[in-house]
Design an enzyme around this catalytic site. Structure first.
Site, PDB file in Angstrom:
ATOM      1  NE  ARG A 105       3.108 121.673   6.506  1.00 39.97           N
ATOM      2  CZ  ARG A 105       3.040 122.136   7.757  1.00 39.97           C
ATOM      3  NH1 ARG A 105       3.688 123.220   8.090  1.00 39.97           N
ATOM      4  NH2 ARG A 105       2.324 121.515   8.668  1.00 39.97           N
ATOM      5  CE1 TYR A 133       2.239 120.841  17.245  1.00 44.12           C
ATOM      6  CE2 TYR A 133       2.081 121.567  19.527  1.00 44.12           C
ATOM      7  CZ  TYR A 133       1.876 121.801  18.172  1.00 44.12           C
ATOM      8  OH  TYR A 133       1.302 122.975  17.767  1.00 44.12           O
ATOM      9  CE  LYS A 134       4.354 122.636  14.612  1.00 39.66           C
ATOM     10  NZ  LYS A 134       4.370 124.090  14.582  1.00 39.66           N
ATOM     11  CG  ASP A 168       7.847 130.023  16.379  1.00 42.70           C
ATOM     12  OD1 ASP A 168       8.282 128.873  16.593  1.00 42.70           O
ATOM     13  OD2 ASP A 168       6.634 130.316  16.393  1.00 42.70           O
ATOM     14  CG  PHE A 222       2.110 129.261  12.364  1.00 40.77           C
ATOM     15  CD1 PHE A 222       1.888 128.214  11.475  1.00 40.77           C
ATOM     16  CD2 PHE A 222       1.423 129.260  13.563  1.00 40.77           C
ATOM     17  CE1 PHE A 222       1.002 127.196  11.785  1.00 40.77           C
ATOM     18  CE2 PHE A 222       0.536 128.236  13.881  1.00 40.77           C
ATOM     19  CZ  PHE A 222       0.324 127.206  12.992  1.00 40.77           C
TER      20      PHE A 222
HETATM   21  C1  LIG Z   1       3.272 124.706  15.074  1.00 39.14           C
HETATM   22  C2  LIG Z   1       3.536 126.135  15.276  1.00 39.14           C
HETATM   23  C3  LIG Z   1       3.025 126.791  16.393  1.00 39.14           C
HETATM   24  C4  LIG Z   1       2.130 126.018  17.319  1.00 39.14           C
HETATM   25  O1  LIG Z   1       1.598 126.746  18.342  1.00 39.14           O
HETATM   26  P1  LIG Z   1       0.730 126.026  19.456  1.00 39.14           P
HETATM   27  O2  LIG Z   1       0.531 127.052  20.454  1.00 39.14           O
HETATM   28  O3  LIG Z   1       1.487 124.835  19.919  1.00 39.14           O
HETATM   29  O4  LIG Z   1      -0.546 125.565  18.812  1.00 39.14           O
HETATM   30  C5  LIG Z   1       3.373 128.111  16.587  1.00 39.14           C
HETATM   31  N1  LIG Z   1       4.160 128.769  15.712  1.00 39.14           N
HETATM   32  C6  LIG Z   1       4.643 128.161  14.603  1.00 39.14           C
HETATM   33  C7  LIG Z   1       5.522 128.902  13.676  1.00 39.14           C
HETATM   34  C8  LIG Z   1       4.332 126.837  14.360  1.00 39.14           C
HETATM   35  O5  LIG Z   1       4.803 126.229  13.280  1.00 39.14           O
END
Ligand SMILES: *Cc1c(COP(=O)(O)O)cnc(C)c1O
Length: 411
Positions: free
Chosen positions: A370, A221-222, A196, A125
């Site tokens: 997705r 939040y996911k 992560d 990501f």
């Molecule tokens: C959703 C996600 C993030 C989100 O990071 P924020 O700092 O909350 O915006 C980070 N890493 C991965 C792999 C994600 O899927």
């Protein structure tokens, strides 16, 4: 041949079905994006209203003590620990995933001062990669981020690798790493392992301690349904805690925040990872989501997720064959997280057309449709109905309307 009736029978027999009532799922929506922003638990609105009116409105500053605001992040951290196989006192909740990545990477580089490389996969990501690049540049000591293909990770670890940073379930494809195997390979070459868990926590069983992970971060939040921008979490393995040094040294990570001393002294343990004041309204919302997640054993969530992702992929093949949708998620359920992804050159307008019809997934550049699977509030029959809409959108060509090509800020 899968039929709609068959899926309705699966719902009738589904022990997790009653959990759906605990969420607000809007009428007319089939929600396949809980991997990006989880649905709202029904209890959240009342809890947040209570915190606003009673704890903040009436209690004012007294609530830091009286309403337990100061203890809230620690309490939620302990609950998340239970979801990701972490011992007591190793998980804290604060900040965003991005900021926690910075803290975790900084701690890893401090623990391996003689090594200079952060190793990750090219398809990770972007924020994970950006944070690593920014930290390396800031340190100005020759650190760098090295990227290889996912399949090459284990072989790419060498004596200059300080830390390997991977997202357990890839956001783009849904491919899931074997956490224990990769961690063992990384340790064999003396590097630290940072996971992560953004697409894992609340979605797939995770055993951080069992896998020997050194550090981990995750998102609130996911799949944890903590609300937009919910606080994230950070894990530090017990063996690192006595010596861990974080690159952000704020007052709430100080050994005695209310002594107001002139110099920083780290608090003991995971407490040192705190920086500034916790966002109490967001914490209150997050706790409702975590409590709900804790009600169902992860193994049951995973079992339903595997059935649903498998059925969804089969249904798309059955109903939408010939429309050029290329499945990019691993076929083998054990290597797939809780999402199913398809590549298509016109993925963006197709997804916009689906959303206009109430089937909400998301688009990931350059060409991915997705679909996130959230077993706590997704019915089996929803899979059928979503694929039926996808079929109509493809067969009618309605996605070709100009309005669906207009790019929004958030995709
Ligand atoms: C959703 C996600 C993030 C989100 O990071 P924020 O700092 O909350 O915006 C980070 N890493 C991965 C792999 C994600 O899927």
């Amino acid at each position: 041949m899968i039929t709609r009736d068959q899926l309705m029978e699966f719902d009738t027999a589904d022990a997790l079905a009653p959990m759906r009532e605990r969420f607000h799922v809007p009428d007319g929506v089939i929600y396949l994006d809980g991997n990006s922003l989880g649905a709202m638990p029904r209890a959240t609105a009342a809890r947040v209203a209570e915190v606003v009116a009673r704890e903040w409105g009436e209690g004012l500053i007294r609530s830091w003590n009286d309403a337990g605001w100061m203890a809230l992040p620690g309490r939620i951290g302990a609950k998340i620990a239970g979801l990701v196989g972490a011992p007591e006192g190793t998980v804290m909740v604060a900040d965003s995933t991005s900021v926690n990545l910075f803290k975790a990477l900084g701690a890893a580089l401090a623990a391996r001062p003689e090594r200079r490389v952060i190793l990750s996969e090219r398809g990770n990501f972007p924020t994970d990669l950006y944070i690593a690049q920014g930290l390396a540049a800031l340190l100005e000591r020759g650190h760098s981020l090295r990227l290889v293909e996912a399949s090459e990770i284990a072989g790419a670890v060498d004596e200059d690798t300080a830390v390997v940073m991977l997202t357990h379930v890839n956001y783009h494809t849904g491919a899931m790493f074997d956490m224990a195997a990769i961690t063992a390979a990384v340790h064999a070459r003396g590097a630290l392992m940072l996971w992560d868990l953004a697409h894992s926590a609340g979605a797939v069983p995770v055993d951080l301690a069992g896998a020997g992970a050194d550090l981990a971060v995750g998102c609130g939040y996911k799949f944890l349904n903590g609300g937009p921008g919910a606080p994230a979490f950070l894990y530090v393995a017990e063996h690192l805690l006595p010596t861990v040094r974080f690159p952000l040294t704020g007052w709430l990570g100080h050994a005695a925040p209310f002594a107001f001393e002139g110099s920083y002294r780290p608090a003991g343990g995971i407490q040192a990872a705190f920086v500034g004041s916790p966002p109490i309204l967001s914490m209150a919302a997050l706790e409702v989501g975590i409590d709900l997640a804790l009600e169902t054993p992860m193994a049951d969530v995973r079992a339903k997720s595997v059935r649903q992702t498998t059925l969804f992929a089969e249904l798309v093949a059955q109903e939408c064959g010939g429309h050029g949708l290329v499945e990019v998620s691993p076929r083998e359920a054990g290597r797939r997280g809780s999402q199913v992804c398809f590549a298509h050159a016109d993925a963006y307008p197709i997804m916009q057309a689906l959303i206009a019809r109430g089937v909400i997934g998301d688009f990931r550049a350059p060409d991915i449709l997705r679909f996130g699977i959230t077993p706590l509030y997704l019915r089996f029959v929803d899979l059928w109905d979503a694929v039926a809409v996808l079929r109509e959108v493809m067969e009618s060509g309605e996605w070709q309307q100009e309005r669906f090509r207009v790019r929004q800020a958030v995709t």
